[in-house]
Design a protein around this motif. Structure first.
Motif, PDB file in Angstrom:
ATOM      1  N   PHE A  49       0.833  -1.207   0.000  1.00 19.29           N
ATOM      2  CA  PHE A  49       0.000   0.000   0.000  1.00 19.29           C
ATOM      3  C   PHE A  49       0.861   1.249   0.000  1.00 19.29           C
ATOM      4  CE2 PHE A  49      -1.667   3.433   2.677  1.00 19.29           C
ATOM      5  CZ  PHE A  49      -2.736   3.840   1.902  1.00 19.29           C
ATOM      6  N   ALA A  50       1.834   1.303   0.910  1.00 18.26           N
ATOM      7  CA  ALA A  50       2.661   2.503   1.051  1.00 18.26           C
ATOM      8  C   ALA A  50       3.484   2.767  -0.205  1.00 18.26           C
ATOM      9  CB  ALA A  50       3.576   2.360   2.258  1.00 18.26           C
ATOM     10  N   SER A  51       4.075   1.712  -0.763  1.00 19.74           N
ATOM     11  CA  SER A  51       4.912   1.879  -1.949  1.00 19.74           C
ATOM     12  C   SER A  51       4.081   2.341  -3.140  1.00 19.74           C
ATOM     13  CB  SER A  51       5.622   0.568  -2.278  1.00 19.74           C
ATOM     14  OG  SER A  51       6.449   0.711  -3.416  1.00 19.74           O
ATOM     15  N   ASN A  52       2.910   1.732  -3.328  1.00 16.87           N
ATOM     16  CA  ASN A  52       2.053   2.139  -4.443  1.00 16.87           C
ATOM     17  C   ASN A  52       1.577   3.577  -4.288  1.00 16.87           C
ATOM     18  OD1 ASN A  52       2.235  -0.318  -5.770  1.00 16.87           O
ATOM     19  ND2 ASN A  52       0.401  -1.170  -4.833  1.00 16.87           N
ATOM     20  N   ALA A  53       1.144   3.942  -3.080  1.00 20.95           N
ATOM     21  CA  ALA A  53       0.670   5.306  -2.841  1.00 20.95           C
ATOM     22  C   ALA A  53       1.785   6.312  -3.088  1.00 20.95           C
ATOM     23  CB  ALA A  53       0.144   5.433  -1.412  1.00 20.95           C
ATOM     24  N   PHE A  54       2.978   6.022  -2.578  1.00 15.61           N
ATOM     25  CA  PHE A  54       4.105   6.938  -2.745  1.00 15.61           C
ATOM     26  C   PHE A  54       4.467   7.113  -4.215  1.00 15.61           C
ATOM     27  CE2 PHE A  54       8.747   7.383  -3.246  1.00 15.61           C
ATOM     28  CZ  PHE A  54       8.920   8.628  -2.663  1.00 15.61           C
ATOM     29  N   HIS A  55       4.583   6.008  -4.946  1.00 16.21           N
ATOM     30  CA  HIS A  55       5.008   6.088  -6.337  1.00 16.21           C
ATOM     31  C   HIS A  55       3.937   6.719  -7.226  1.00 16.21           C
ATOM     32  CE1 HIS A  55       8.141   3.219  -5.031  1.00 16.21           C
ATOM     33  NE2 HIS A  55       8.838   3.760  -6.016  1.00 16.21           N
ATOM     34  N   ILE A  56       2.676   6.366  -7.034  1.00 18.41           N
ATOM     35  CA  ILE A  56       1.607   6.982  -7.825  1.00 18.41           C
ATOM     36  C   ILE A  56       1.573   8.486  -7.585  1.00 18.41           C
ATOM     37  CG2 ILE A  56      -0.908   7.173  -8.049  1.00 18.41           C
ATOM     38  CD1 ILE A  56      -1.039   4.145  -7.495  1.00 18.41           C
ATOM     39  N   GLY A  57       1.667   8.876  -6.315  1.00 16.35           N
ATOM     40  CA  GLY A  57       1.628  10.291  -5.980  1.00 16.35           C
ATOM     41  C   GLY A  57       2.792  11.065  -6.549  1.00 16.35           C
ATOM     42  N   ILE A  58       3.991  10.537  -6.391  1.00 17.49           N
ATOM     43  CA  ILE A  58       5.176  11.303  -6.799  1.00 17.49           C
ATOM     44  C   ILE A  58       5.303  11.377  -8.314  1.00 17.49           C
ATOM     45  CG2 ILE A  58       6.969   9.493  -6.904  1.00 17.49           C
ATOM     46  CD1 ILE A  58       8.691  11.465  -5.183  1.00 17.49           C
TER      47      ILE A  58
END
Length: 228
Positions: A49-58
């Protein structure tokens, strides 16, 4: 030359040269360090969850800045996008993807700081570059209330000044005076944002150059289990 002229007239080129030359030297001399150093095997909790959220956002924030700031003002007007429409789009998109990125990034940072196994396998720059990215993001989100205030008064001058400044830098004809009257929070955001490129070659961020676009079209991996 005063500090303002240096930061917004010279520093962008220092950061760019270090970014490009440093990346090339690291790839040429230290290819075994050219990786993201995934820690998923050490701890999977909240990782996906954290990795996907971070990468999608950035990724969304990066391309949003790229298109929003580097596209000449007249092109937006020719496309029927008014200054206010442009500004509100940037505000709402920045708030959405900024919140997504911040959520994922904070979880990843806390994981590296307080998970013993992940912390033991982390290098000093792994933790610090993630912290700097989150700091840059928080400063960027802090500009939103100011931008909303400008938009409420129908004032798009700051957005136009920021866009014209970055375009002047890319054209190798910098005009730091364009940012003289811009709110301090924007200037701080620009400085910490440029510093990300300065730190880039010395961190795990270099794996961005090797973005696995080929994964989208690669063949399935065949796994055979040996029966007893």
């Amino acid at each position: 030359m005063d500090l303002h002229a240096f930061v917004f007239g010279v520093y962008p080129y220092i950061a760019t040269v270090v970014f490009l030359l440093g990346s090339w030297i690291r790839f040429d001399h230290e290819q075994y360090t050219w990786k993201s150093d995934s820690s998923q095997l050490l701890s999977k909790k909240y990782m996906r969850f954290a990795s996907n959220a971070f990468h999608i956002g950035i990724i969304a924030i990066f391309f949003g800045h790229l298109v929003g700031l580097l596209t000449p003002h007249q092109i937006f007007l020719n496309l029927g996008v008014t200054d206010m429409a442009h500004q509100y789009t940037a505000i709402y998109a920045g708030a959405l993807f900024g919140a997504v990125c911040l959520t994922g990034g904070v979880i990843l940072w806390l994981r590296r700081m307080f998970n013993r196994r992940v912390r033991a396998a982390s290098r000093w720059m792994d933790i610090n570059i993630l912290g700097w990215l989150m700091f840059t993001l928080v400063v960027g989100l802090s500009t939103l209330p100011v931008s909303l205030g400008h938009a409420a008064h129908g004032d798009a001058s700051t957005m136009i000044s920021l866009s014209e400044w970055i375009q002047s830098v890319v054209a190798l004809n910098p005009h730091p005076e364009l940012l003289r009257n811009v709110d301090l929070i924007y200037q701080v955001h620009l400085f910490v944002g440029m510093s990300v490129f300065l730190f880039f070659p010395f961190t795990r961020l270099v794996h961005v150059w090797s973005a696995p676009v080929g994964y989208l079209t690669r063949a399935y991996q065949v796994v055979r289990m040996r029966r007893r």
